[in-house]
Design a protein around this motif. Structure first.
Motif, mmCIF file in Angstrom:
data_model
loop_
_atom_site.group_PDB
_atom_site.id
_atom_site.type_symbol
_atom_site.label_atom_id
_atom_site.label_comp_id
_atom_site.label_asym_id
_atom_site.label_seq_id
_atom_site.Cartn_x
_atom_site.Cartn_y
_atom_site.Cartn_z
ATOM 1 N N LEU A 36 -2.976 -8.960 8.624
ATOM 2 C CA LEU A 36 -2.578 -10.312 8.205
ATOM 3 C C LEU A 36 -2.107 -10.324 6.751
ATOM 4 O O LEU A 36 -1.152 -11.031 6.404
ATOM 5 N N LYS A 37 -2.770 -9.540 5.929
ATOM 6 C CA LYS A 37 -2.408 -9.552 4.505
ATOM 7 C C LYS A 37 -1.020 -8.965 4.238
ATOM 8 O O LYS A 37 -0.449 -9.184 3.172
ATOM 9 N N GLN A 38 -0.500 -8.220 5.213
ATOM 10 C CA GLN A 38 0.843 -7.649 5.040
ATOM 11 C C GLN A 38 1.924 -8.698 4.836
ATOM 12 O O GLN A 38 3.001 -8.386 4.335
ATOM 13 N N ASP A 39 1.653 -9.945 5.228
ATOM 14 C CA ASP A 39 2.706 -10.956 5.085
ATOM 15 C C ASP A 39 2.867 -11.421 3.637
ATOM 16 O O ASP A 39 3.781 -12.176 3.316
ATOM 17 N N GLY A 40 1.982 -10.963 2.777
ATOM 18 C CA GLY A 40 2.130 -11.268 1.362
ATOM 19 C C GLY A 40 1.739 -12.683 0.951
ATOM 20 O O GLY A 40 1.854 -13.043 -0.223
ATOM 21 N N GLY A 41 1.306 -13.488 1.901
ATOM 22 C CA GLY A 41 0.935 -14.870 1.580
ATOM 23 C C GLY A 41 -0.333 -14.950 0.720
ATOM 24 O O GLY A 41 -1.106 -13.990 0.664
ATOM 25 N N ALA A 42 -0.508 -16.077 0.080
ATOM 26 C CA ALA A 42 -1.660 -16.230 -0.805
ATOM 27 C C ALA A 42 -2.779 -17.050 -0.156
ATOM 28 O O ALA A 42 -3.958 -16.796 -0.378
ATOM 29 N N GLU A 43 -2.408 -18.015 0.648
ATOM 30 C CA GLU A 43 -3.383 -18.904 1.273
ATOM 31 C C GLU A 43 -3.934 -18.279 2.564
ATOM 32 O O GLU A 43 -3.262 -17.464 3.183
ATOM 33 N N PRO A 44 -5.099 -18.733 2.999
ATOM 34 C CA PRO A 44 -5.610 -18.284 4.303
ATOM 35 C C PRO A 44 -4.635 -18.679 5.414
ATOM 36 O O PRO A 44 -4.078 -19.772 5.383
#
Ligand SMILES: NC(=O)c1ccc[n+]([C@@H]2O[C@H](COP(=O)([O-])OP(=O)(O)OC[C@H]3O[C@@H](n4cnc5c(N)ncnc54)[C@H](O)[C@@H]3O)[C@@H](O)[C@H]2O)c1
Ligand SMILES: NC(=O)c1ccc[n+]([C@@H]2O[C@H](COP(=O)([O-])OP(=O)(O)OC[C@H]3O[C@@H](n4cnc5c(N)ncnc54)[C@H](O)[C@@H]3O)[C@@H](O)[C@H]2O)c1
Ligand SMILES: [Zn+2]
Ligand SMILES: [Zn+2]
Lengths: 387, 387
Positions: A36-44
């Protein structure tokens, strides 16, 4: 007036990873978190789970494990709506109400193109969940967690999704690569023997047409695989998945042309599934289809008797049948819709007019032909009946 | 146990032509025949037609012309099922029964991946027909025959399709390039003035952010275009379509990322359509949105007063309004869901968290910014109200 035509041309790049693990929802397994963290987003990110009821029944601790896992990683993900259990197996693809139920969830829980829509189950549930994910908001991020051998090494790792309609298999669907595939071997422990074995047929298929060394592996480990040896199965799934992915990437991923070279053994398999009213399962039918086209290849002088014997012996050691009574019904009458040979015509129509069938040139190398000799098919069936 | 992940990566190539013609179904027009023959098949292809009822009403000879045309080219095509007329306009995208009716036809008339499924109509009908074609049998060949300015130069030539669901616009859809697009200018003769004009706004948009020469063309011909001059319109559509295709091909055709650079003037346009209950049509709202973001660009010192005057003057000469009362409702309160400025937040959410708005640096060159100053937006609205 003449205004020149405009030519549109572009390429679209797709990529996704297929991961292998055990205990996906164990507290210390960071795979989902990392993906999931691969998308680079900051929010949950919002994450929504759909679970095959066959899996839920055999893994009663799963729902709790998912909930705890998501809670433990609240900085990265948050559950959107309840974990949704749906009926597993082919029947789920016949139910328009399930498509509607899942679309309802997308709407109700505001699942958008930046959320994750996760399917956990066999190939049928994954086909359905993937279909919903592919059309909601023109495609939301879809993670597949396949739980059968077939879905871990073949159906769940590719780019197709679908549901049935008008009594026709896969009438609705499209091509939409997943965001990621997470293969957790622990799910396989609870499979019925028939489903454990069934997925091996696809590996055998790919080995015979593409990789003699892989065939040798299956041959050497056939008894172990039949006895549910896990390390042998892990290797088999990994190698089969790898070759399946290469085949998709190197060929025609969205089937814009009309060849289907990975369909070795499948022209008769599809027909036998149908003729048996799906009593014969896909993998079982593919094993028979492989046996049939191998015998046929030998009768045409393409492979030696010794090669044929090796193939037949592997199929038997794996525990598959070589013959089912449906094969003999109207055997000589290819024009009869209830004959197995009618499958050739159906296959040709499906391909758009030109028949292309994969046969064997030797173990590890396939060869495409464009016609099949009805008498030789008959002879091959008789031979399988007598083994 | 550690088994390495497999990385899947591939590219899929897409291509299609956008043709321009008049009298598509005239006996001596071979365009459709030629396009179908490109598939290299030997047998006549099945072809199925869906027609927008607004088009059917204004072109009463169309059904007969289609039937005669297909009959005259029986060596290449044959009609599959009746020519099917469906309601045109946005309402058709709200009707699940229409999706079902068209899927029924695919099933009943055995329309397969080698047949042609043709939509004739405005952007709404094409979105619906394209959606059905994209999911039936995982994608059947779809030919678009757009009949409005907007669909000929923008919506009908791209890769998106969709229908509405749960009261939400474009809730269901996917990315699926057409087999070909056939733009027949004769259809445009029967458009309402508002629809003739509306499509011009998309051309103005693309000219302002990408091509000063094209802007000069629109400026020079604005009065002619407003007076329904056909040669000027033909050039406008061709150039706008060309730039739209280039934009798709050069960018992110399937919108896998989250930027939407062709959306100049659209953040407020979408909101105004909605606030007005769609009394303001898309093109009309886009014209206002362009005016608004141009004034804003000037207030920020990005474009000169002379440039702004040229833009405003073109919009007025084309016959568009610059202001609608919905713009002033809760104007200062961006947090109010009924305020136009709330559209900024909706736009950001749609893009996935990060706001990206296109403004003008000069005529013919856009520039992306990541925040909008609420007070300046207010000032821009006041200015438009006073023109
Ligand atoms: N998309 C593709 O490219 C593709 C390719 C081939 C096949 N398929 C589809 O795959 C489907 C077949 O998939 P399948 O072979 O995985 O079978 P399946 O999905 O039909 O599942 C078979 C049964 O196993 C149960 N099950 C699943 N996982 C389990 C587990 N871990 N433990 C115990 N029970 C479990 C299910 O509830 C179901 O009852 C078919 O619908 C076929 O059309 C799709
Ligand atoms: N797919 C995309 O990329 C994309 C992009 C932008 C807009 N759209 C969609 O396009 C739709 C708007 O399309 P539109 O502006 O073409 O309007 P429309 O399709 O709503 O049609 C407007 C009206 O014009 C009638 N009509 C169509 N052609 C006619 C003709 N030749 N003569 C007389 N009447 C005719 C229709 O029956 C309808 O009543 C919206 O649904 C929008 O969402 C899609
Ligand atoms: Zn198979
Ligand atoms: Zn627009």
């Amino acid at each position: 007036m003449h205004i020149p035509s405009l030519k549109q041309q572009f390429q679209v790049a797709f990529s996704y990873d297929v991961h292998f693990t055990e205990g996906l929802f164990n507290a210390d397994n960071t795979l989902i978190r990392d993906v999931l963290k691969q998308d680079g987003g900051a929010e949950p990110r919002k994450i929504f789970f759909v679970v095959d009821d066959g899996v839920a029944a055999q893994h009663p601790q799963l729902m709790g494990a998912i909930t705890s896992y998501v809670a433990a990683h609240a900085d990265v993900m948050q559950l959107s709506g309840p974990i949704t259990v749906i009926p597993g197996g082919e029947q789920c693809k016949n139910e328009p109400a399930l498509v509607q139920q899942l679309l309802d969830a997308v709407n109700t829980y505001h699942i958008d193109r930046h959320s994750y829509f996760v399917g956990i189950g066999g190939g049928a549930v994954l086909d359905l969940v993937g279909y919903v994910a592919s059309v909601a908001h023109r495609g939301i991020r879809h993670i597949r967690i396949p739980t059968t051998v077939l879905s871990q090494n073949d159906s769940g790792i590719g780019v197709k999704n679908s549901v049935n309609a008008f009594g026709k298999k896969n009438f609705l669907g499209n091509f939409a690569p997943p965001y990621a595939v997470l293969n957790d071997f622990e799910f396989l422990l609870t499979l019925e023997d028939r489903d454990w074995r069934g997925g091996i047929a696809e590996a055998l298929k790919v080995s015979l047409i593409k990789d003699a060394k892989f065939f040798a592996f299956i041959q050497y480990n056939a008894a172990k695989l039949a006895a549910r040896d896990m390390p042998a199965m892990q290797y088999l799934i990994h190698r089969c998945a790898e070759m399946h992915l290469q085949h998709i990437a190197g060929g025609d991923p969205f089937e814009q042309g009309s060849s289907r070279p990975l369909d070795f053994g499948h022209w008769s398999a599809h027909k036998l599934e149908q003729l048996s009213n799906y009593r014969i399962r896909h993998g079982e039918a593919v094993a028979i289809g492989i046996a049939l086209d191998s015998v046929y290849s030998h009768l045409q002088g393409r492979i030696t008797e010794a090669e044929l014997d090796q193939i037949i012996s592997v199929i038997r050691t794996l525990g598959f049948a070589l013959y089912e009574p449906e094969m003999s019904v109207h055997l000589a009458d290819a024009a009869h819709p209830q004959s197995m040979q009618h499958g050739l015509q159906e296959f040709r129509e499906h391909l758009g007019g030109k028949l292309t069938i994969m046969l064997l040139e030797k173990i590890g190398r396939g060869v495409e032909v464009h016609e099949m000799d009805g008498q030789l098919v008959e002879e091959a069936v008789r031979k399988l009946q007598q083994y």
